[in-house]
Write an enzyme that holds these catalytic residues in place. Sequence first.
Site, short mmCIF file in Angstrom:
data_model
loop_
_atom_site.label_atom_id
_atom_site.label_comp_id
_atom_site.label_asym_id
_atom_site.label_seq_id
_atom_site.Cartn_x
_atom_site.Cartn_y
_atom_site.Cartn_z
N GLY A 88 33.23 22.69 28.87
CA GLY A 88 34.40 22.49 28.02
C GLY A 88 34.79 23.78 27.33
N ARG A 89 35.51 23.66 26.22
CA ARG A 89 35.98 24.85 25.50
C ARG A 89 34.92 25.42 24.57
NH1 ARG A 89 40.20 24.87 21.32
NH2 ARG A 89 40.71 22.79 22.04
N GLU A 92 33.16 29.02 25.14
CA GLU A 92 33.90 30.28 24.96
C GLU A 92 33.75 30.84 23.55
OE1 GLU A 92 38.51 29.17 23.72
OE2 GLU A 92 38.02 29.41 25.82
N CYS A 118 29.94 23.72 34.46
CA CYS A 118 31.34 24.07 34.23
C CYS A 118 31.47 25.39 33.44
CB CYS A 118 32.04 22.89 33.56
SG CYS A 118 33.83 22.90 33.68
N HIS A 119 32.13 25.34 32.28
CA HIS A 119 32.31 26.53 31.45
C HIS A 119 31.03 26.91 30.69
CE1 HIS A 119 36.55 25.64 32.18
NE2 HIS A 119 36.82 26.86 31.76
N TYR A 138 32.68 26.33 36.92
CA TYR A 138 34.09 26.03 37.12
C TYR A 138 34.73 27.29 37.72
CZ TYR A 138 38.86 24.58 36.15
OH TYR A 138 40.18 24.24 36.28
#
Length: 193
Positions: A88-89, A92, A118-119, A138
């Site tokens: 997800g976010r 980051e 993923c992320h 991802y």
Amino acid sequence: MSKKILMLTGDFVEDYEMMVPFQALLSVGLEVHAVCPGKKAGENIATAIHDFVGFQTYAELRGHNFTLNKSFDEVNLDDYDGLYVCGGRAPEYIRLNEKVLDYTRHFFEKNKPVAAICHGLQILTAAGVVKGRTLTAYAAVGPEVTLAGGNYKEIPVTDAITDGNLTTSPAWPGHPAILREFYKLLGITISGN
């Protein structure tokens, strides 16, 4: 004694990539501590649902609230048998926290099982632990993996890649594969009748 898993997460973690592994790991008797930098046990994080609805990339919708069950600053890394890095976010920005990177490096230095989806690979690239490893993420994170010295492989989203103590999957459709591999790394065998 049950094995303990440290789960790295944060606000706007992808809902499925947090909720599904958290519950699946608990269901096989593991103790899972979900932590977020700057937050304590009992505080909430917001999740996000990433969905493909006709745009060139996913849209982000508001998900559920999740109550953290361990305070980030109270983690004793030697207590944990494995690390699960959600996508997800959240990755980051939580990768900007040096303690998140130190926590991550610990599991690689001690060769403990690590799963990242993923992320979530953004945390591993920032921690400098992917060099020479074959892994996935991802697709939009693939260039980061390559720049960090990893051997990025684009695979079906339902699959996972395991290299040593690390198992990775591109996105939440790969939960059955990444969880199956993570269980193996942890020495957990599940058998049916």
